[in-house]
Structure formats: C-alpha cells, structure tokens
Design a protein around this motif. Structure first.
Motif, PDB file in Angstrom:
ATOM      1  N   ARG A   1      -6.503  12.387   7.321  1.00  0.00           N
ATOM      2  CA  ARG A   1      -6.928  12.785   5.969  1.00  0.00           C
ATOM      3  C   ARG A   1      -8.028  11.870   5.465  1.00  0.00           C
ATOM      4  O   ARG A   1      -8.967  12.311   4.807  1.00  0.00           O
ATOM      5  N   THR A   2      -7.921  10.578   5.766  1.00  0.00           N
ATOM      6  CA  THR A   2      -8.941   9.624   5.337  1.00  0.00           C
ATOM      7  C   THR A   2     -10.276   9.951   5.981  1.00  0.00           C
ATOM      8  O   THR A   2     -11.316   9.930   5.316  1.00  0.00           O
TER       9      THR A   2
ATOM     10  N   SER B   1       5.209   4.791   2.033  1.00  0.00           N
ATOM     11  CA  SER B   1       5.586   6.054   2.670  1.00  0.00           C
ATOM     12  C   SER B   1       6.392   5.808   3.933  1.00  0.00           C
ATOM     13  O   SER B   1       7.381   6.486   4.197  1.00  0.00           O
ATOM     14  N   ILE B   2       5.969   4.831   4.714  1.00  0.00           N
ATOM     15  CA  ILE B   2       6.687   4.519   5.948  1.00  0.00           C
ATOM     16  C   ILE B   2       8.089   4.009   5.636  1.00  0.00           C
ATOM     17  O   ILE B   2       9.064   4.412   6.270  1.00  0.00           O
TER      18      ILE B   2
ATOM     19  N   SER C   1       0.835  -1.205   0.000  1.00  0.00           N
ATOM     20  CA  SER C   1       0.000   0.000   0.000  1.00  0.00           C
ATOM     21  C   SER C   1       0.866   1.249   0.000  1.00  0.00           C
ATOM     22  O   SER C   1       2.054   1.222   0.296  1.00  0.00           O
ATOM     23  N   SER C   2       0.237   2.358  -0.355  1.00  0.00           N
ATOM     24  CA  SER C   2       0.971   3.623  -0.391  1.00  0.00           C
ATOM     25  C   SER C   2       1.402   4.048   1.009  1.00  0.00           C
ATOM     26  O   SER C   2       2.431   4.691   1.183  1.00  0.00           O
ATOM     27  N   ILE C   3       0.644   3.672   2.027  1.00  0.00           N
ATOM     28  CA  ILE C   3       1.022   3.997   3.406  1.00  0.00           C
ATOM     29  C   ILE C   3       2.294   3.242   3.770  1.00  0.00           C
ATOM     30  O   ILE C   3       3.235   3.805   4.333  1.00  0.00           O
ATOM     31  N   GLY C   4       2.337   1.965   3.421  1.00  0.00           N
ATOM     32  CA  GLY C   4       3.529   1.168   3.692  1.00  0.00           C
ATOM     33  C   GLY C   4       4.740   1.699   2.959  1.00  0.00           C
ATOM     34  O   GLY C   4       5.842   1.756   3.511  1.00  0.00           O
TER      35      GLY C   4
ATOM     36  N   ALA D   1       3.294  10.000  10.367  1.00  0.00           N
ATOM     37  CA  ALA D   1       2.805   9.921   8.985  1.00  0.00           C
ATOM     38  C   ALA D   1       1.538   9.080   8.915  1.00  0.00           C
ATOM     39  O   ALA D   1       0.587   9.426   8.214  1.00  0.00           O
ATOM     40  N   ALA D   2       1.503   7.972   9.651  1.00  0.00           N
ATOM     41  CA  ALA D   2       0.312   7.117   9.655  1.00  0.00           C
ATOM     42  C   ALA D   2      -0.877   7.861  10.258  1.00  0.00           C
ATOM     43  O   ALA D   2      -2.001   7.752   9.768  1.00  0.00           O
TER      44      ALA D   2
ATOM     45  N   VAL E   1      -2.207  10.339   7.732  1.00  0.00           N
ATOM     46  CA  VAL E   1      -2.966   9.670   6.670  1.00  0.00           C
ATOM     47  C   VAL E   1      -4.352   9.297   7.176  1.00  0.00           C
ATOM     48  O   VAL E   1      -5.348   9.462   6.467  1.00  0.00           O
ATOM     49  N   ASP E   2      -4.437   8.805   8.419  1.00  0.00           N
ATOM     50  CA  ASP E   2      -5.736   8.451   8.999  1.00  0.00           C
ATOM     51  C   ASP E   2      -6.636   9.678   9.120  1.00  0.00           C
ATOM     52  O   ASP E   2      -7.827   9.610   8.829  1.00  0.00           O
TER      53      ASP E   2
END
Length: 126
Positions: A63-64, A7-8, A2-5, A56-57, A60-61
């Motif tokens: 923003r979601t 990014s991390i 995933s894009s989150i992964g 960052a996580a 993202v949460d």
C-alpha cells in the motif's frame, strides 16, 4: 509505537486468544469424554502468529508503494490537473453568467479586456 507495530501486536493478541480458548475447550472436552485430541504445539502456535503478521506487513508495504506511485504521478500532472479543475469550475458555475454577459456585449463596439476574455471563453467552450 508505529501503527504497523500496533497492528502486528493486535494480530498476535487475537491469534493467541483464539488458540488459547480453543485449547481450553479441548482440555475440558477431553476430561469429560476421556478421549485424546492433538493439542496445538508451541511451534505451531508461533508459526500461526508470525504468518499473519508477515502478511500484514507485506500488505502495508505494498500500500505504501502504491501511494508513493500515486503521489509521484499526481505531482507530475499537478499543473494540468489544476487547469482542468479550474476550467470545470468555470463551466459549472459561470457559464450561465458568461452567456448573459455575452448577450449584453454583442452590440458594443468597444469591449473591455474582461468582456473580450468572456467572449473568447464562450467560443472555446460551446
């Protein structure tokens, strides 16, 4: 992945590269000047890489959640927004034409349904 992964992982790689290069410079400086500096320990390195990833996580949460709220609000107001968009389109693109048609139908006795609709629209939007 995933894009989150991704990014991390990118944040971890950047942080590791930053600390690795600063440690190399510190070691080279220490050999040349024979002074002792406190190197960054493994625990500090691990904490410094986990904190930005967690932030960052969390971003993202949030923003979601914000996007979900906007989508819900948009769905609730879809009919109203579509009507406003259509009326705005008519005002921008047909007002001159409708006024032109109105001038040609003023002296008519019998109006078609379209002409009646145009005259009513012009009365509402003047």
């Amino acid at each position: 992945m995933s894009s989150i992964g991704q990014s991390i992982l990118m944040a971890l790689a950047v942080t590791l590269n930053k600390f690795a290069s600063s440690n190399v410079q510190s070691v080279q400086r220490n050999k040349a000047t024979a002074t002792v500096s406190s190197p960054i320990g493994r625990r500090d390195l691990l904490l410094s890489t986990v904190a930005p990833a967690a932030a960052a996580a969390a971003a993202v949460d949030s923003r979601t959640e914000l996007l979900k709220r906007y989508l819900k609000k948009s769905e609730e107001n879809k009919e109203k927004n579509d009507k406003e968009r259509l009326e705005s389109y008519y005002k921008r693109n047909y007002k001159d034409y409708f006024e032109f048609v109105e001038g040609s139908v003023k002296n008519k006795n019998e109006l078609s349904e379209a002409e009646k609709g145009i005259v009513e629209w012009l009365k509402r939007n003047k």
